[in-house]
Design an enzyme around this catalytic site. Sequence first.
Site, PDB file in Angstrom:
ATOM      1  N   LYS A 133       0.757  -1.117   0.491  1.00 12.05           N
ATOM      2  CA  LYS A 133      -0.071   0.207  -0.528  1.00 12.05           C
ATOM      3  C   LYS A 133       0.501   1.349   0.327  1.00 12.05           C
ATOM      4  O   LYS A 133       0.200   2.233  -0.450  1.00 12.05           O
ATOM      5  CB  LYS A 133      -0.664  -0.225   1.227  1.00 12.05           C
ATOM      6  CG  LYS A 133      -0.495   0.058   2.464  1.00 12.05           C
ATOM      7  CD  LYS A 133      -0.807  -0.089   3.602  1.00 12.05           C
ATOM      8  CE  LYS A 133      -0.388  -0.067   4.981  1.00 12.05           C
ATOM      9  NZ  LYS A 133      -0.976  -0.237   5.990  1.00 12.05           N
TER      10      LYS A 133
ATOM     11  N   ARG B  51      -7.244  -0.344  16.663  1.00 13.53           N
ATOM     12  CA  ARG B  51      -7.768  -0.796  15.359  1.00 13.53           C
ATOM     13  C   ARG B  51      -8.842  -1.630  15.479  1.00 13.53           C
ATOM     14  O   ARG B  51      -9.112  -1.960  17.294  1.00 13.53           O
ATOM     15  CB  ARG B  51      -6.284  -1.092  15.095  1.00 13.53           C
ATOM     16  CG  ARG B  51      -5.775  -0.595  14.225  1.00 13.53           C
ATOM     17  CD  ARG B  51      -4.706  -0.311  13.748  1.00 13.53           C
ATOM     18  NE  ARG B  51      -4.721  -0.885  12.331  1.00 13.53           N
ATOM     19  CZ  ARG B  51      -5.216  -0.365  10.886  1.00 13.53           C
ATOM     20  NH1 ARG B  51      -3.951  -0.689  10.820  1.00 13.53           N
ATOM     21  NH2 ARG B  51      -4.781  -2.085  10.827  1.00 13.53           N
TER      22      ARG B  51
HETATM   23  C1  LIG Z   1      -0.173  -1.504   7.234  1.00 13.21           C
HETATM   24  C2  LIG Z   1       0.242  -2.570   7.402  1.00 13.21           C
HETATM   25  C3  LIG Z   1       1.384  -2.937   7.877  1.00 13.21           C
HETATM   26  C4  LIG Z   1       1.994  -2.987   7.258  1.00 13.21           C
HETATM   27  O1  LIG Z   1       3.022  -1.530   8.265  1.00 13.21           O
HETATM   28  P1  LIG Z   1       3.800  -1.196   8.179  1.00 13.21           P
HETATM   29  O2  LIG Z   1       4.574  -0.476   9.017  1.00 13.21           O
HETATM   30  O3  LIG Z   1       4.726  -0.012   6.973  1.00 13.21           O
HETATM   31  O4  LIG Z   1       5.473  -2.205   8.154  1.00 13.21           O
HETATM   32  C5  LIG Z   1       0.730  -3.800   8.736  1.00 13.21           C
HETATM   33  N1  LIG Z   1      -0.369  -4.201   9.282  1.00 13.21           N
HETATM   34  C6  LIG Z   1      -1.796  -3.509   8.875  1.00 13.21           C
HETATM   35  C7  LIG Z   1      -2.632  -3.757   9.513  1.00 13.21           C
HETATM   36  C8  LIG Z   1      -1.810  -2.520   7.904  1.00 13.21           C
HETATM   37  O5  LIG Z   1      -2.341  -1.571   8.012  1.00 13.21           O
END
Ligand SMILES: *Cc1c(COP(=O)(O)O)cnc(C)c1O
Length: 348
Positions: free
Chosen positions: A14, A109
């Site tokens: 993403k 979350r």
């Molecule tokens: C974006 C995301 C990640 C990745 O996080 P980073 O800090 O970029 O490694 C992992 N888990 C979820 C649920 C995410 O939304």
Amino acid sequence: MCARYGIEIAGVTKGAAGNPDIARIMLGSGIRVLADSRLANIARLRASGISAPVMLLRPPSMGEVDEAAGLADIFLLSETSTIQALNRACGRLGKQARVIAMVDLGDLREGISPSQLPSLIAEVERLEHSTIVGIGANFACHTGLMPNEQSMATLSTLAQAAEEQLGRSLEYVSAGNSSSIPLMATGQLPPVVNHFRLGESLLLGRETAAGTPISGTHQNAFSIVAQVLEVWWRNVDDSCERGANALGRNTAPLRPGKRHLAMLNFGAIDAEISGAIPVDPNVEITGFSSDLVIADVTHADDVTVGDEIEFTLNYHALATAMSSPYLLQTDAYGTTMSATKDRERANV
Ligand SMILES: *Cc1c(COP(=O)(O)O)cnc(C)c1O
């Protein structure tokens, strides 16, 4: 490094807006599963011919469930009504939803409370087109909750209980994002933890919580290269009354006196400017609007119209820049990457 500790990685795309070239680099480096939070990004991966399994990191909205069922393979979920809707959609597609049940260990979350995990697992297992393939947690995301030995121990206990309940081992015990790397590197992960979802560490070589560089990685794999549109010597008067700017923000105090200023061809619509750091320490961003950045180049070498000024990016600046339809995405050799508009403004 992860392999050494028995950790499998989902490569999170993403931050690069699901750019298929970046995804292919991940897949070519031994990563078998990709992950993204947005269906549009997964659709972009699929449209480019990538058939690797993809995890959907964010629950689909009710209107997106059918599309999610078609595009993704593994789902991070904890809301029963969404799981039921997804189960029905997967039934229609003749496919099995592989569910990682998310537990909230304090980052606030998505995720159910640990005490509700057994009933969620039982509920999913009753569904005909859904299977629990793992459990997972978030750290250092919404509220910056740091992962630590205690939260990892909780996750480990929950995983063991879930395996007992299911009578089989979990494919994924997914212990967060790039912020969990330091715990792994210091040997503080319980043995049952076997999975991370990594974005920032792969793309920018940093862990998430403190932004610490990870040894052996580069932090400048991505940059914005902007062009100088105009350059002026201006007499900056900091005694004038200045209110909010065009974006409704108060600007930083100006450096008064005779300043050499350059106007650049990207702005707040293209990237989170606060996360764009000039590579040349003698260049300083003085302000920006939607479409322009003004940089103070008084102490930089001879800047003229048409010159390029480069910025390294934090994760927010990267994610916004990579999803901007205005920035041309090129690789290190200047080749335009797939699926970007060819109307050039600044480059990323
Ligand atoms: C974006 C995301 C990640 C990745 O996080 P980073 O800090 O970029 O490694 C992992 N888990 C979820 C649920 C995410 O939304």
